[in-house]
Design a protein around this motif. Sequence first.
Motif, mmCIF file in Angstrom:
data_model
loop_
_atom_site.group_PDB
_atom_site.id
_atom_site.type_symbol
_atom_site.label_atom_id
_atom_site.label_comp_id
_atom_site.label_asym_id
_atom_site.label_seq_id
_atom_site.Cartn_x
_atom_site.Cartn_y
_atom_site.Cartn_z
ATOM 1 N N ARG A 114 0.850 -1.188 0.000
ATOM 2 C CA ARG A 114 0.000 0.000 0.000
ATOM 3 C C ARG A 114 0.890 1.244 0.000
ATOM 4 O O ARG A 114 1.777 1.387 0.846
ATOM 5 C CB ARG A 114 -0.902 -0.013 1.236
ATOM 6 C CG ARG A 114 -1.965 1.065 1.242
ATOM 7 C CD ARG A 114 -2.755 1.010 2.544
ATOM 8 N NE ARG A 114 -3.468 -0.238 2.693
ATOM 9 C CZ ARG A 114 -4.711 -0.435 2.228
ATOM 10 N NH1 ARG A 114 -5.340 0.553 1.604
ATOM 11 N NH2 ARG A 114 -5.300 -1.594 2.403
ATOM 12 N N ALA A 115 0.677 2.146 -0.949
ATOM 13 C CA ALA A 115 1.463 3.371 -1.041
ATOM 14 C C ALA A 115 1.313 4.193 0.237
ATOM 15 O O ALA A 115 0.245 4.188 0.863
ATOM 16 C CB ALA A 115 1.033 4.184 -2.255
ATOM 17 N N LEU A 123 1.385 -4.668 -6.539
ATOM 18 C CA LEU A 123 2.262 -5.786 -6.241
ATOM 19 C C LEU A 123 3.718 -5.402 -6.490
ATOM 20 O O LEU A 123 4.030 -4.726 -7.465
ATOM 21 C CB LEU A 123 1.910 -6.999 -7.096
ATOM 22 C CG LEU A 123 0.558 -7.646 -6.828
ATOM 23 C CD1 LEU A 123 0.288 -8.744 -7.860
ATOM 24 C CD2 LEU A 123 0.486 -8.230 -5.419
ATOM 25 N N LEU A 124 4.592 -5.859 -5.603
ATOM 26 C CA LEU A 124 6.030 -5.708 -5.796
ATOM 27 C C LEU A 124 6.652 -7.096 -5.740
ATOM 28 O O LEU A 124 6.304 -7.905 -4.879
ATOM 29 C CB LEU A 124 6.648 -4.815 -4.722
ATOM 30 C CG LEU A 124 8.116 -4.423 -4.956
ATOM 31 C CD1 LEU A 124 8.222 -3.480 -6.157
ATOM 32 C CD2 LEU A 124 8.710 -3.744 -3.734
ATOM 33 N N ASP A 125 7.564 -7.359 -6.682
ATOM 34 C CA ASP A 125 8.167 -8.689 -6.756
ATOM 35 C C ASP A 125 9.513 -8.722 -6.054
ATOM 36 O O ASP A 125 10.274 -7.748 -6.065
ATOM 37 C CB ASP A 125 8.318 -9.138 -8.209
ATOM 38 C CG ASP A 125 9.245 -8.230 -9.008
ATOM 39 O OD1 ASP A 125 8.890 -7.062 -9.187
ATOM 40 O OD2 ASP A 125 10.330 -8.702 -9.429
ATOM 41 N N TYR A 126 9.803 -9.858 -5.442
ATOM 42 C CA TYR A 126 11.065 -10.135 -4.763
ATOM 43 C C TYR A 126 11.588 -11.474 -5.288
ATOM 44 O O TYR A 126 10.817 -12.350 -5.665
ATOM 45 C CB TYR A 126 10.866 -10.230 -3.249
ATOM 46 C CG TYR A 126 10.261 -8.996 -2.632
ATOM 47 C CD1 TYR A 126 11.051 -8.027 -2.032
ATOM 48 C CD2 TYR A 126 8.875 -8.796 -2.637
ATOM 49 C CE1 TYR A 126 10.494 -6.885 -1.456
ATOM 50 C CE2 TYR A 126 8.311 -7.660 -2.079
ATOM 51 C CZ TYR A 126 9.121 -6.712 -1.496
ATOM 52 O OH TYR A 126 8.569 -5.590 -0.944
ATOM 53 N N CYS A 196 14.649 4.156 1.964
ATOM 54 C CA CYS A 196 13.208 4.089 1.703
ATOM 55 C C CYS A 196 12.921 2.770 1.000
ATOM 56 O O CYS A 196 13.762 2.258 0.258
ATOM 57 C CB CYS A 196 12.741 5.254 0.840
ATOM 58 S SG CYS A 196 10.937 5.400 0.744
ATOM 59 N N GLN A 197 11.752 2.219 1.239
ATOM 60 C CA GLN A 197 11.364 1.014 0.527
ATOM 61 C C GLN A 197 10.775 1.373 -0.834
ATOM 62 O O GLN A 197 10.469 2.525 -1.122
ATOM 63 C CB GLN A 197 10.367 0.198 1.346
ATOM 64 C CG GLN A 197 9.092 0.918 1.727
ATOM 65 C CD GLN A 197 8.207 0.050 2.607
ATOM 66 O OE1 GLN A 197 7.582 -0.897 2.149
ATOM 67 N NE2 GLN A 197 8.172 0.374 3.886
ATOM 68 N N LEU A 198 10.622 0.358 -1.688
ATOM 69 C CA LEU A 198 10.064 0.556 -3.024
ATOM 70 C C LEU A 198 8.595 0.156 -3.053
ATOM 71 O O LEU A 198 8.134 -0.655 -2.232
ATOM 72 C CB LEU A 198 10.829 -0.276 -4.052
ATOM 73 C CG LEU A 198 12.332 -0.026 -4.212
ATOM 74 C CD1 LEU A 198 12.860 -0.817 -5.400
ATOM 75 C CD2 LEU A 198 12.642 1.443 -4.371
ATOM 76 N N TYR A 199 7.896 0.706 -4.032
ATOM 77 C CA TYR A 199 6.481 0.396 -4.245
ATOM 78 C C TYR A 199 6.252 0.187 -5.736
ATOM 79 O O TYR A 199 6.932 0.784 -6.571
ATOM 80 C CB TYR A 199 5.591 1.537 -3.747
ATOM 81 C CG TYR A 199 5.738 1.833 -2.282
ATOM 82 C CD1 TYR A 199 4.918 1.236 -1.332
ATOM 83 C CD2 TYR A 199 6.714 2.725 -1.831
ATOM 84 C CE1 TYR A 199 5.060 1.509 0.026
ATOM 85 C CE2 TYR A 199 6.861 3.012 -0.482
ATOM 86 C CZ TYR A 199 6.029 2.400 0.437
ATOM 87 O OH TYR A 199 6.170 2.677 1.780
ATOM 88 N N GLY A 200 5.276 -0.648 -6.064
ATOM 89 C CA GLY A 200 4.961 -0.876 -7.468
ATOM 90 C C GLY A 200 4.273 0.311 -8.119
ATOM 91 O O GLY A 200 4.468 0.589 -9.303
ATOM 92 N N LEU A 201 3.470 1.031 -7.356
ATOM 93 C CA LEU A 201 2.698 2.144 -7.895
ATOM 94 C C LEU A 201 2.666 3.278 -6.880
ATOM 95 O O LEU A 201 2.380 3.057 -5.696
ATOM 96 C CB LEU A 201 1.263 1.678 -8.205
ATOM 97 C CG LEU A 201 0.277 2.728 -8.710
ATOM 98 C CD1 LEU A 201 0.752 3.334 -10.032
ATOM 99 C CD2 LEU A 201 -1.117 2.116 -8.866
ATOM 100 N N LEU A 202 2.961 4.494 -7.355
ATOM 101 C CA LEU A 202 2.941 5.679 -6.502
ATOM 102 C C LEU A 202 2.201 6.810 -7.206
ATOM 103 O O LEU A 202 2.392 7.039 -8.408
ATOM 104 C CB LEU A 202 4.366 6.153 -6.178
ATOM 105 C CG LEU A 202 5.257 5.222 -5.359
ATOM 106 C CD1 LEU A 202 6.682 5.761 -5.338
ATOM 107 C CD2 LEU A 202 4.727 5.061 -3.940
#
Length: 264
Positions: A114-115, A123-126, A196-202
Amino acid sequence: MRDCAAETLEDVQGRADPRAIAIQRVGVKAVRHPLRISDRDDRVQHSIALCNMYVALPAHLKGTHMSRFLEILNRYPDPLGVRTIAGFLEEVRQRLEAQAARVELRFPYFVNKRAPVSGVESLLDYEVEILADRDASGLQLDLGVMVPVTSLCPCSKSISDYGAHNQRSHVWVRAQLAQTVWIEDLIDVVESVASCQLYGLLKRPDEKFVTEYAYDHPKFVEDMVRDVALRLHKDPRIRRFTVSSENFESIHNHSAYAEIHMDN
């Protein structure tokens, strides 16, 4: 035409081998296979794994039965993951009459994030690794995850009148487990100490937030691995671990790198 089904075919792999040299790992590599993995919330996620499977071959045997690896993999009834890998390996060990068995799984794993301001979900892939060995003494399990994060340079921030260079970093954590540790547990550790962490959509308010958050939390590559190590060292579920961070520098044509190995 010969009726092969009516004949008894020789088990060539079962022949005796006069060289009398044991092989520590023999098996199949680079098998792509659908994977069902249990997550921390007890839901099952579907992915595709690159699988390597091995057994130890005693000195007196010529070979192992390669097809049995695939048979077991295709027929295994449970979602393959941290909690079920021991049973899978034991079946491999028994079916191939081996003293030891090993499986290596590498697969993409997705987390719904969640942004930070707008709350929009994406979704974010690891990238995840499960490395497991089983013999008569029990199971050794290693869980690895690559967590992409943002790192902002403390030096650049300190010497500049405004702004600071930042880059994406790939942080790998590989932990040998004494108890169950979820993939999300390791992700949380890394993301909690990153610039900072990453997000799929901002959305635009989210971009403003992550830019300013990173600026307020500068980290060298050395800071990153030390901060992750401090948290993992306090976790009694982990026997030992390796943490590494590679910063893909935005002002250089090379990466910055650091790595720590520790026992708990």
